[in-house]
Design an enzyme around this catalytic site. Sequence first.
Site, PDB file in Angstrom:
ATOM      1  N   TYR A  32      29.381  30.648 -47.617  1.00  0.00           N
ATOM      2  CA  TYR A  32      29.503  32.218 -47.784  1.00  0.00           C
ATOM      3  C   TYR A  32      28.498  33.014 -47.452  1.00  0.00           C
ATOM      4  CZ  TYR A  32      31.607  35.395 -50.515  1.00  0.00           C
ATOM      5  OH  TYR A  32      32.189  35.755 -51.057  1.00  0.00           O
ATOM      6  N   GLY A  36      20.105  36.062 -45.355  1.00  0.00           N
ATOM      7  CA  GLY A  36      18.935  35.230 -46.011  1.00  0.00           C
ATOM      8  C   GLY A  36      19.162  33.742 -44.947  1.00  0.00           C
ATOM      9  N   HIS A  37      20.779  33.663 -44.886  1.00  0.00           N
ATOM     10  CA  HIS A  37      22.068  32.182 -44.169  1.00  0.00           C
ATOM     11  C   HIS A  37      21.133  32.752 -42.389  1.00  0.00           C
ATOM     12  CE1 HIS A  37      23.758  31.112 -47.595  1.00  0.00           C
ATOM     13  NE2 HIS A  37      23.192  30.073 -47.599  1.00  0.00           N
ATOM     14  N   LYS A 149      13.606  31.042 -50.281  1.00  0.00           N
ATOM     15  CA  LYS A 149      14.485  31.172 -51.826  1.00  0.00           C
ATOM     16  C   LYS A 149      14.875  29.644 -52.501  1.00  0.00           C
ATOM     17  CE  LYS A 149      17.604  32.187 -53.774  1.00  0.00           C
ATOM     18  NZ  LYS A 149      18.882  31.717 -54.167  1.00  0.00           N
ATOM     19  N   ASP A 150      14.349  28.902 -51.712  1.00  0.00           N
ATOM     20  CA  ASP A 150      14.939  27.836 -52.896  1.00  0.00           C
ATOM     21  C   ASP A 150      13.368  27.027 -52.247  1.00  0.00           C
ATOM     22  OD1 ASP A 150      17.761  27.531 -53.366  1.00  0.00           O
ATOM     23  OD2 ASP A 150      17.344  28.457 -50.694  1.00  0.00           O
ATOM     24  N   MET A 184      18.768  37.012 -51.760  1.00  0.00           N
ATOM     25  CA  MET A 184      20.364  36.925 -52.163  1.00  0.00           C
ATOM     26  C   MET A 184      21.129  36.133 -51.720  1.00  0.00           C
ATOM     27  SD  MET A 184      20.763  39.056 -47.720  1.00  0.00           S
ATOM     28  CE  MET A 184      20.752  40.802 -47.738  1.00  0.00           C
TER      29      MET A 184
HETATM   30  P1  AMP Z   1      22.775  27.228 -49.607  1.00  0.00           P
HETATM   31  O1  AMP Z   1      23.917  27.868 -48.959  1.00  0.00           O
HETATM   32  O2  AMP Z   1      22.643  27.725 -50.947  1.00  0.00           O
HETATM   33  O3  AMP Z   1      22.563  25.898 -49.964  1.00  0.00           O
HETATM   34  O4  AMP Z   1      21.432  27.944 -48.262  1.00  0.00           O
HETATM   35  C1  AMP Z   1      21.082  27.057 -46.993  1.00  0.00           C
HETATM   36  C2  AMP Z   1      20.178  27.621 -46.712  1.00  0.00           C
HETATM   37  O5  AMP Z   1      19.677  29.013 -47.159  1.00  0.00           O
HETATM   38  C3  AMP Z   1      19.031  26.580 -47.942  1.00  0.00           C
HETATM   39  O6  AMP Z   1      17.636  26.561 -46.650  1.00  0.00           O
HETATM   40  C4  AMP Z   1      18.130  28.061 -48.632  1.00  0.00           C
HETATM   41  O7  AMP Z   1      15.972  28.447 -48.979  1.00  0.00           O
HETATM   42  C5  AMP Z   1      18.315  28.833 -47.335  1.00  0.00           C
HETATM   43  N1  AMP Z   1      18.253  30.362 -47.712  1.00  0.00           N
HETATM   44  C6  AMP Z   1      19.514  30.682 -49.272  1.00  0.00           C
HETATM   45  N2  AMP Z   1      19.433  32.007 -49.231  1.00  0.00           N
HETATM   46  C7  AMP Z   1      18.061  32.436 -48.521  1.00  0.00           C
HETATM   47  C8  AMP Z   1      17.791  34.190 -48.606  1.00  0.00           C
HETATM   48  N3  AMP Z   1      18.018  34.954 -49.523  1.00  0.00           N
HETATM   49  N4  AMP Z   1      16.581  34.221 -47.645  1.00  0.00           N
HETATM   50  C9  AMP Z   1      15.870  32.564 -46.712  1.00  0.00           C
HETATM   51  N5  AMP Z   1      16.211  31.945 -47.227  1.00  0.00           N
HETATM   52  C10 AMP Z   1      17.808  32.007 -47.700  1.00  0.00           C
END
Ligand code: AMP
Length: 281
Positions: A32, A36-37, A149-150, A184
């Site tokens: 999704y 950010g990704h 973000k995390d 995001m």
């Molecule tokens: P997720 O799909 O939420 O597991 O996130 C995958 C990667 O994208 C992780 O390393 C997150 O920290 C990064 N991520 C998610 N949202 C953001 C954001 N707004 N800005 C930067 N990195 C992000």
Amino acid sequence: MKVIRKVKEMQEVSDRLRREGKKIGFVPTMGYLHEGHLSLMRKAKESCNSIVVSIFVNPTQFGPGEDFERYPRDEEGDRAKLEAEGVDFLFIPEREEMYLPGYQTHVEVGEVSKGLCGDFRPGHFRGVATVVTKLFNIVKPHLAVFGEKDYQQLLVIKRMVKDLNLDIEIILGILIREEDGIAMSSRNAYLSPENREKGLMLSRSLVKGRISFESGERRASVLCKTVKDSLESVAGISVQYVEVRDAETLEKIEAVDRPAVIALAAIVGGVRLIDNIIVGR
Ligand code: AMP
């Protein structure tokens, strides 16, 4: 972009890339995808010439009653975004192959997994550390990018890589926000317009904390209170935590005399949101 769904095929592709002298950059995600990704993929591209992205909604990092089942999914949309970004390989493993019957091995990172999100999502970082280790062994990257973000997750992964001598460079990507400031997140899709408006208070409250820091306030307790009071001034926001921690180690600090992270988690309209800001860096 080539889509790979089988573990063995991904491993063989990675072996071939390494033989060819390619530098493999890896971005694990749960899909999704948003800007950010995508920013993490651009970061990987700065120093790698073969980019692998994974999409896997990992069941073991969700607790009972969390949103595993309803986590937003859009494989087609994600593929289009990754194609446009020039990603070379998309790895979408099957849950059944990632966790074979009889699965019983886990990676547990110590102190840095405790507190903050670790307290509110028991077992979450164990699930994250385990799946990231597995993905590292499958994708065999030279470098992997994780978002700020995390923030706690990033430090858990860094610690794990160091402690287990994993030969992978971990790079951080800065937190990307919408124009109005909200961080995001795939989970923003759950927010009604009214709750999205409330969700904006997370970043606004952190900015209040930062302004207080920039005006000379160094006491962690006071900075936390500023952020928490701001959040709690709005009905319908339930704060899980607001904390100031050492940005390198995540240790508790009383005064911000080194780079620190102000991190928070709150429930807005039933949706758990996190955000953070770094001060003194
Ligand atoms: P997720 O799909 O939420 O597991 O996130 C995958 C990667 O994208 C992780 O390393 C997150 O920290 C990064 N991520 C998610 N949202 C953001 C954001 N707004 N800005 C930067 N990195 C992000």
